[in-house]
Motif scaffolding. Structure first.
Motif, PDB file in Angstrom:
ATOM      1  N   PHE A 184       0.644  -1.399   0.035  1.00 14.52           N
ATOM      2  CA  PHE A 184       0.144   0.008   0.071  1.00 14.52           C
ATOM      3  C   PHE A 184       0.961   1.324  -0.064  1.00 14.52           C
ATOM      4  O   PHE A 184       0.482   2.149  -0.697  1.00 14.52           O
ATOM      5  CB  PHE A 184      -1.035  -0.037   1.070  1.00 14.52           C
ATOM      6  N   LEU A 185       1.968   1.114   0.664  1.00 15.93           N
ATOM      7  CA  LEU A 185       2.682   2.431   0.909  1.00 15.93           C
ATOM      8  C   LEU A 185       3.714   2.926  -0.539  1.00 15.93           C
ATOM      9  O   LEU A 185       3.744   3.894  -0.749  1.00 15.93           O
ATOM     10  CB  LEU A 185       3.823   2.337   1.920  1.00 15.93           C
ATOM     11  N   LEU A 186       3.921   1.709  -1.175  1.00 19.72           N
ATOM     12  CA  LEU A 186       4.878   1.606  -2.195  1.00 19.72           C
ATOM     13  C   LEU A 186       3.827   2.462  -3.381  1.00 19.72           C
ATOM     14  O   LEU A 186       4.234   3.029  -4.359  1.00 19.72           O
ATOM     15  CB  LEU A 186       5.288   0.284  -2.731  1.00 19.72           C
ATOM     16  N   LYS A 187       2.473   1.617  -3.340  1.00 23.15           N
ATOM     17  CA  LYS A 187       1.770   2.203  -4.272  1.00 23.15           C
ATOM     18  C   LYS A 187       1.263   3.955  -4.095  1.00 23.15           C
ATOM     19  O   LYS A 187       0.884   4.674  -5.050  1.00 23.15           O
ATOM     20  CB  LYS A 187       0.463   1.385  -4.251  1.00 23.15           C
ATOM     21  N   ASN A 188       1.244   4.198  -2.760  1.00 18.79           N
ATOM     22  CA  ASN A 188       0.441   5.515  -2.635  1.00 18.79           C
ATOM     23  C   ASN A 188       1.448   6.627  -2.050  1.00 18.79           C
ATOM     24  O   ASN A 188       1.194   7.651  -2.162  1.00 18.79           O
ATOM     25  CB  ASN A 188      -0.650   5.291  -1.528  1.00 18.79           C
ATOM     26  N   LEU A 189       2.522   6.242  -1.282  1.00 22.10           N
ATOM     27  CA  LEU A 189       3.270   6.972  -0.826  1.00 22.10           C
ATOM     28  C   LEU A 189       4.302   7.840  -1.669  1.00 22.10           C
ATOM     29  O   LEU A 189       4.822   7.018  -2.467  1.00 22.10           O
ATOM     30  CB  LEU A 189       4.043   6.700   0.469  1.00 22.10           C
ATOM     31  N   ARG A 190       4.625   9.082  -1.622  1.00 16.51           N
ATOM     32  CA  ARG A 190       5.353   9.807  -2.408  1.00 16.51           C
ATOM     33  C   ARG A 190       6.599  10.052  -1.883  1.00 16.51           C
ATOM     34  O   ARG A 190       6.794  10.978  -1.084  1.00 16.51           O
ATOM     35  CB  ARG A 190       4.768  11.224  -2.887  1.00 16.51           C
ATOM     36  N   GLY A 191       7.714   8.929  -2.015  1.00 17.31           N
ATOM     37  CA  GLY A 191       8.850   9.191  -1.421  1.00 17.31           C
ATOM     38  C   GLY A 191       9.857  10.217  -1.695  1.00 17.31           C
ATOM     39  O   GLY A 191      10.863  10.655  -1.024  1.00 17.31           O
ATOM     40  N   GLU A 192       9.527  11.060  -2.754  1.00 13.77           N
ATOM     41  CA  GLU A 192      10.450  12.292  -3.055  1.00 13.77           C
ATOM     42  C   GLU A 192      10.055  13.373  -2.423  1.00 13.77           C
ATOM     43  O   GLU A 192      10.703  14.653  -2.700  1.00 13.77           O
ATOM     44  CB  GLU A 192      10.367  12.152  -5.005  1.00 13.77           C
ATOM     45  N   ILE A 193       9.065  13.443  -1.543  1.00  8.95           N
ATOM     46  CA  ILE A 193       8.647  14.738  -0.926  1.00  8.95           C
ATOM     47  C   ILE A 193       9.713  15.271  -0.215  1.00  8.95           C
ATOM     48  O   ILE A 193      10.058  16.490  -0.140  1.00  8.95           O
ATOM     49  CB  ILE A 193       7.384  14.555  -0.230  1.00  8.95           C
ATOM     50  N   PRO A 194      10.373  14.462   0.736  1.00  9.85           N
ATOM     51  CA  PRO A 194      11.549  15.020   1.431  1.00  9.85           C
ATOM     52  C   PRO A 194      12.679  15.421   0.900  1.00  9.85           C
ATOM     53  O   PRO A 194      13.473  16.522   1.199  1.00  9.85           O
ATOM     54  CB  PRO A 194      11.954  14.022   2.386  1.00  9.85           C
ATOM     55  N   VAL A 195      13.052  14.809  -0.200  1.00 11.21           N
ATOM     56  CA  VAL A 195      14.043  15.209  -1.225  1.00 11.21           C
ATOM     57  C   VAL A 195      13.897  16.591  -1.688  1.00 11.21           C
ATOM     58  O   VAL A 195      14.720  17.259  -1.900  1.00 11.21           O
ATOM     59  CB  VAL A 195      14.481  14.127  -2.076  1.00 11.21           C
ATOM     60  N   GLY A 196      12.619  16.489  -2.412  1.00 10.93           N
ATOM     61  CA  GLY A 196      12.356  17.926  -2.899  1.00 10.93           C
ATOM     62  C   GLY A 196      12.422  19.204  -2.102  1.00 10.93           C
ATOM     63  O   GLY A 196      12.400  20.317  -2.505  1.00 10.93           O
ATOM     64  N   ASN A 197      12.227  18.894  -0.730  1.00  2.15           N
ATOM     65  CA  ASN A 197      12.112  19.860   0.373  1.00  2.15           C
ATOM     66  C   ASN A 197      13.366  20.209   1.056  1.00  2.15           C
ATOM     67  O   ASN A 197      13.625  20.987   1.812  1.00  2.15           O
ATOM     68  CB  ASN A 197      10.940  19.638   1.263  1.00  2.15           C
ATOM     69  N   GLY A 198      14.583  19.566   0.485  1.00  2.00           N
ATOM     70  CA  GLY A 198      15.837  19.546   0.971  1.00  2.00           C
ATOM     71  C   GLY A 198      16.340  18.665   2.116  1.00  2.00           C
ATOM     72  O   GLY A 198      17.114  19.371   2.721  1.00  2.00           O
ATOM     73  N   ALA A 199      15.740  17.733   2.374  1.00  2.00           N
ATOM     74  CA  ALA A 199      16.003  16.710   3.419  1.00  2.00           C
ATOM     75  C   ALA A 199      17.429  16.333   3.358  1.00  2.00           C
ATOM     76  O   ALA A 199      17.622  15.902   2.278  1.00  2.00           O
ATOM     77  CB  ALA A 199      14.954  15.672   3.727  1.00  2.00           C
ATOM     78  N   ALA A 200      18.153  16.013   4.306  1.00  4.92           N
ATOM     79  CA  ALA A 200      19.639  15.627   4.265  1.00  4.92           C
ATOM     80  C   ALA A 200      19.344  13.991   4.263  1.00  4.92           C
ATOM     81  O   ALA A 200      18.310  13.643   4.413  1.00  4.92           O
ATOM     82  CB  ALA A 200      20.508  15.717   5.560  1.00  4.92           C
TER      83      ALA A 200
END
Length: 270
Positions: A184-200
């Motif tokens: 369910f997470l692989l299908k619905n979670l957008r993992g790139e959100i923290p990367v786009g917001n500058g997370a280390a």
């Protein structure tokens, strides 16, 4: 100065030879030992006077003595005043219970009408009385058990139980997602959100608390952690789509309870 007088003259005469001896310096130096001698004598006499005066004053001073007066006191134990025993109020007067009207139970016996000595009471007459082994006059029986009539004069009062709608904080069996949580997470979670917001680079644990009702519905979704970079907002958005849950179990029955779900964001280098 003549040569024959040098050996017999004093040092001062040699120093002040051919000088003005009337000026005063010569006179001061000549009389210096005499003046020192007189000064020492004066100081010595002054000290003697001070010492003598001190001794005389100490002898003339009147002596005083202080007498210490002591008295002996004998401590006596003060007898406490006896207090009267507390007055116990008499128990409240209890009115004797009112007697209930009773009818004697008559065993049914089939006989001829002419042999009936006392007919049994009619059925309408038994609607508001108790059936017992004897007849007794009293008030009508309303059918309500009075306190003290059962369980050794202890009234039986049913405790009112109100159902609370407050969710459980802790249950024996936690709520569980219906289905494959990882898929369910692989299908619905957008993992790139923290990367786009500058997370280390690193792993971030996001904790989301919500309520799972007895029918499996989800409500009151709110983040508990505070990692930032839009991770909590993304986790709340995903959990709003996860509508099917198994409710928590307490005492063998499904209950409404809080549940905390952890979602891990893994930010890696490209």
């Amino acid at each position: 100065m003549e040569a024959n007088r040098i050996l017999s003259s004093s040092l001062l005469d040699l120093v002040f030879d051919n000088r003005n001896k009337e000026y005063g310096a010569y006179e001061l130096r000549v009389t210096y030992p005499e003046r020192i001698k007189r000064a020492l004598i004066f100081v010595f006499i002054f000290l003697l006077l001070i010492i003598a005066g001190t001794l005389l004053a100490s002898k003339l001073k009147p002596s005083s003595s202080v007498a210490l007066i002591t008295k002996e006191f004998e401590l006596q134990q003060v007898q406490e005043e006896e207090k009267p025993p507390p007055v116990v109020p008499p128990p409240p007067r209890q009115e004797p219970p009112q007697q209930i009207e009773m009818k004697q139970f008559t065993p049914p016996v089939i006989v001829d009408d002419d042999k009936v000595e006392e007919p049994p009471p009619a059925q309408p007459d038994l609607s508001d009385v108790k059936i017992d082994i004897k007849n007794q006059e009293g008030i009508p029986d309303d059918g309500i058990v009075k306190p003290g009539e059962l369980d050794g004069n202890k009234g039986i009062i049913e405790e009112s139980k109100t159902k609370s709608d407050e969710p459980f904080r802790s249950v024996e069996v936690e709520a569980k997602f219906e289905g494959d949580w990882s898929r369910f997470l692989l299908k619905n979670l957008r993992g790139e959100i923290p990367v786009g917001n500058g997370a280390a680079v690193g792993k971030y644990r996001v904790a989301i608390e919500f309520v799972v009702d007895v029918d499996g519905s989800v409500s009151n979704i709110k983040p508990v952690s505070n990692n930032g970079y839009g991770m909590e907002e993304e986790a709340v958005r995903v959990l709003k789509k996860a509508a099917k849950w198994r409710p928590g179990i307490q005492n063998g029955i499904p209950v409404k309870a809080y549940h905390t779900q952890i979602i891990v964001f893994d930010v890696q280098e490209n």
